[in-house]
Design an enzyme around this catalytic site. Structure first.
Site, mmCIF file in Angstrom:
data_model
loop_
_atom_site.group_PDB
_atom_site.id
_atom_site.type_symbol
_atom_site.label_atom_id
_atom_site.label_comp_id
_atom_site.label_asym_id
_atom_site.label_seq_id
_atom_site.Cartn_x
_atom_site.Cartn_y
_atom_site.Cartn_z
ATOM 1 N N LEU A 48 2.419 6.345 -4.851
ATOM 2 C CA LEU A 48 3.959 6.984 -5.656
ATOM 3 C C LEU A 48 3.576 8.533 -6.160
ATOM 4 O O LEU A 48 4.718 9.474 -6.077
ATOM 5 C CB LEU A 48 4.182 6.536 -6.572
ATOM 6 C CG LEU A 48 5.380 4.739 -6.261
ATOM 7 C CD1 LEU A 48 5.699 3.965 -6.694
ATOM 8 C CD2 LEU A 48 6.486 4.956 -4.919
ATOM 9 N N ARG A 49 1.906 8.744 -5.972
ATOM 10 C CA ARG A 49 1.760 10.190 -7.562
ATOM 11 C C ARG A 49 2.303 10.645 -8.193
ATOM 12 O O ARG A 49 1.742 11.586 -8.828
ATOM 13 C CB ARG A 49 2.414 10.808 -5.699
ATOM 14 C CG ARG A 49 2.256 11.384 -4.775
ATOM 15 C CD ARG A 49 0.416 11.144 -4.237
ATOM 16 N NE ARG A 49 -0.331 11.376 -3.210
ATOM 17 C CZ ARG A 49 -1.043 10.942 -2.471
ATOM 18 N NH1 ARG A 49 -1.132 10.089 -3.061
ATOM 19 N NH2 ARG A 49 -1.246 10.751 -1.445
ATOM 20 N N ASP A 75 0.330 2.591 3.883
ATOM 21 C CA ASP A 75 -0.415 4.192 3.760
ATOM 22 C C ASP A 75 0.039 4.974 3.131
ATOM 23 O O ASP A 75 0.276 5.836 3.928
ATOM 24 C CB ASP A 75 -1.340 4.019 4.073
ATOM 25 C CG ASP A 75 -2.583 5.111 3.314
ATOM 26 O OD1 ASP A 75 -2.317 5.166 2.300
ATOM 27 O OD2 ASP A 75 -3.955 4.487 4.132
ATOM 28 N N HIS A 123 0.919 -1.422 -0.262
ATOM 29 C CA HIS A 123 0.060 0.200 0.287
ATOM 30 C C HIS A 123 0.642 1.568 0.293
ATOM 31 O O HIS A 123 1.349 1.751 0.465
ATOM 32 C CB HIS A 123 -0.877 0.082 1.495
ATOM 33 C CG HIS A 123 -2.083 1.068 1.038
ATOM 34 N ND1 HIS A 123 -2.706 0.595 2.203
ATOM 35 C CD2 HIS A 123 -2.435 2.127 0.810
ATOM 36 C CE1 HIS A 123 -4.245 1.624 1.486
ATOM 37 N NE2 HIS A 123 -3.621 2.904 0.799
ATOM 38 N N HIS A 168 -10.749 -0.494 0.285
ATOM 39 C CA HIS A 168 -10.945 0.601 1.368
ATOM 40 C C HIS A 168 -11.958 0.895 1.578
ATOM 41 O O HIS A 168 -12.824 1.560 1.076
ATOM 42 C CB HIS A 168 -10.563 1.982 0.315
ATOM 43 C CG HIS A 168 -10.754 3.519 1.212
ATOM 44 N ND1 HIS A 168 -8.869 3.986 1.815
ATOM 45 C CD2 HIS A 168 -11.886 4.241 1.948
ATOM 46 C CE1 HIS A 168 -9.694 5.135 2.382
ATOM 47 N NE2 HIS A 168 -11.299 5.332 2.275
ATOM 48 N N HIS A 227 2.006 14.354 0.744
ATOM 49 C CA HIS A 227 1.188 15.560 0.350
ATOM 50 C C HIS A 227 2.331 16.706 0.237
ATOM 51 O O HIS A 227 3.228 16.586 1.339
ATOM 52 C CB HIS A 227 0.278 15.497 1.203
ATOM 53 C CG HIS A 227 -0.914 14.880 1.147
ATOM 54 N ND1 HIS A 227 -1.764 14.843 -0.283
ATOM 55 C CD2 HIS A 227 -1.496 13.751 1.343
ATOM 56 C CE1 HIS A 227 -2.757 14.013 0.014
ATOM 57 N NE2 HIS A 227 -2.942 12.864 1.362
ATOM 58 N N ASN A 281 -6.736 9.246 6.678
ATOM 59 C CA ASN A 281 -8.320 8.327 6.521
ATOM 60 C C ASN A 281 -7.902 6.582 5.857
ATOM 61 O O ASN A 281 -6.772 6.347 5.600
ATOM 62 C CB ASN A 281 -8.827 8.619 4.763
ATOM 63 C CG ASN A 281 -9.832 9.581 5.383
ATOM 64 O OD1 ASN A 281 -10.284 9.381 6.612
ATOM 65 N ND2 ASN A 281 -10.321 10.671 4.486
HETATM 66 O O1 DOR Z 1 -5.651 9.377 4.437
HETATM 67 C C1 DOR Z 1 -5.336 8.466 3.523
HETATM 68 N N1 DOR Z 1 -4.818 9.116 2.295
HETATM 69 N N2 DOR Z 1 -6.282 7.627 3.100
HETATM 70 C C2 DOR Z 1 -6.556 6.702 1.831
HETATM 71 O O2 DOR Z 1 -7.545 6.543 2.029
HETATM 72 C C3 DOR Z 1 -5.737 7.997 0.743
HETATM 73 C C4 DOR Z 1 -4.758 8.343 0.922
HETATM 74 C C5 DOR Z 1 -3.900 9.231 -0.063
HETATM 75 O O3 DOR Z 1 -4.345 9.124 -1.110
HETATM 76 O O4 DOR Z 1 -3.350 10.280 0.392
#
Ligand code: DOR
Length: 425
Positions: A61-62, A302, A58, A176, A306, A275
């Site tokens: 990689l954006r 996860d 999980h 999810h 950001h 999340n």
């Molecule tokens: O906190 C989260 N960020 N939960 C997710 O399911 C997606 C993830 C994200 O892509 O930033």
């Protein structure tokens, strides 16, 4: 190359041994490696565990679309520093990984990265939850996991079809678990802390309703279901029951759900927004108990990078997510009272099996196997410094946290991509 002086730990057990590697393949494991030809690279594993490389089910990689937060290259480097030799890249990119073309693009970007980059495909087109994505087309390129992660598939009929289709193709549907109607407008867990802080929350039931529904759908269809980042005591109890009844479901948890509670949100620091949200101390205890009891199959990260402009804003405007590749193993070693063999099962060979990667990752450290390995110093003490992380993003909730246990070296197909805690490229 020789990895000298460590204790080899894999699914078959543990023994002191040197590991000799030639042409990307393990050639000898034993105490007799002795003298080696001149020019052999020697990695010191004194006091260390030599294990199959970790596998993350999980990772965000954006790329494509959010390269300011992470790229395949930077994320794979962070992964290698965390001991991973393979990661599964989530499809909530821009555009989403919902076609053979985008799968090919990400796999291509991953060639030559510091770890193997595999891809999860979206279940629905654009992850919009309306129409099934071309799952067979993506499966033909080797995609083994499908998910709309970042969102759950809300429509039960569509999820039923995806499980049926997936079972015919032999792929895993990963959910999810979040009921969007119940979670709408929320920024944290609903409970004592959300009431005190005046921040709208989502109840544990937003996750649990979908866990319950999908277990029922897995039973109905015979499809292979994997439950992503479970966070509540109720979800874990349902998974335990489903497994006891013989359902072939698998489930993962992530470090922030066994190390942090919703009380952290009292700081209003968006670094704690994620999340599924941080839950209560009882939920944290349930996650730890489920790990100890073997209810959970994998510890995933996860890893959700950001950029500053999406994270360093008021809590209710901030994007959810935390980075995790470089801290996951150390958090597990520091915070879980589990033997290292169990932690490695959860972080290496069990996730490798779920992702269908056992031919290359997570297998025994034995002659003839591909040399995808990590060397862990279980007693190394270090403090998390966000500025020192290799990820392009800085959104770790663990800044300043003291951890015990660190990846010293990582070897990918015989190449030392991390030596003495430093990435080599
Ligand atoms: O906190 C989260 N960020 N939960 C997710 O399911 C997606 C993830 C994200 O892509 O930033």
């Amino acid at each position: 190359m020789v990895i000298r002086g460590g204790t080899v730990v894999d699914a078959t057990g543990s023994r002191p041994a040197d590991v000799l590697i030639q042409d990307g393949v393990i050639s000898t494991v034993g105490s007799k490696v002795g003298s080696v030809p001149a020019g052999t690279v020697v990695l010191d594993a004194g006091g260390c565990i030599v294990a199959p490389g970790l596998v993350d089910l999980h990772t965000h990689l954006r790329e494509p679309g959010r390269e300011e937060a992470e790229t395949v290259e930077s994320g794979a480097r962070a992964a290698a520093l965390g001991g991973y030799t393979a990661v599964v890249a989530m499809p909530n990119t821009e555009p989403a990984i919902d076609s053979a073309a985008v799968v090919r693009q990400v796999l291509e970007l991953g060639r030559g990265a510091c770890c193997d980059v595999r891809v999860a495909g979206a279940i629905t087109l654009g992850r919009e939850g309306r129409l099934l994505a071309p799952i067979a087309e993506m499966a033909a390129l080797g995609v083994r996991i499908f998910t709309d992660d970042g969102a759950g598939v809300q429509d039960a009929r569509l999820m039923r079809r995806a499980l049926e289709y997936g079972s015919a193709l032999g792929v895993v549907l990963a959910q999810h678990c979040e009921d969007a109607s119940l979670a709408a407008g929320s920024h944290m867990h609903e409970g004592e802390w959300s009431s005190r802080l005046g921040i709208p929350g989502q109840p544990a039931e937003a996750e649990e309703l979908m866990v319950s529904r999908d277990l029922a759908l897995a039973r109905l269809t015979g499809g292979r279901l994997h439950l992503l980042h479970l966070s509540t005591a109720g979800s874990l109890a349902m998974v335990k029951g489903a497994k006891a009844s013989g359902l072939p479901v698998t489930a993962e948890v992530v470090p922030h759900h066994f190390t942090l509670t919703d009380a952290a949100v009292a700081s209003f620091d968006p670094v704690f927004k994620v999340n599924p949200p941080l839950r209560t101390a009882d939920d944290v205890a349930a996650v730890k108990a489920a790990l100890a009891e073997g209810v959970i199959d994998a510890i995933a990260t996860d890893h959700a990078p950001h950029a500053q402009e999406d994270k360093e804003v008021p809590f209710y405007q901030a994007a959810p997510g935390m980075i995790g590749l470089e801290t996951a193993l150390a958090l597990a070693l520091t915070e879980l009272e589990l033997p290292i063999e169990r932690i490695l099962a959860l972080a290496s060979w069990q996730p490798a099996a779920i992702a269908g990667l056992t031919a290359e990752h997570g297998g025994p450290v034995a002659a003839g196997r591909p040399a995808n390995l990590c060397v862990i110093d279980p007693t190394a003490k270090w403090v998390v410094d966000p500025a020192a992380l290799a990820s392009r993003s800085r959104n770790t909730p663990y800044a300043g946290r003291a951890l015990v246990g660190r990846v010293r070296h990582t070897v990918l197909r015989g190449e030392p991509v991390v030596i003495d805690c430093e990435a080599q490229r």
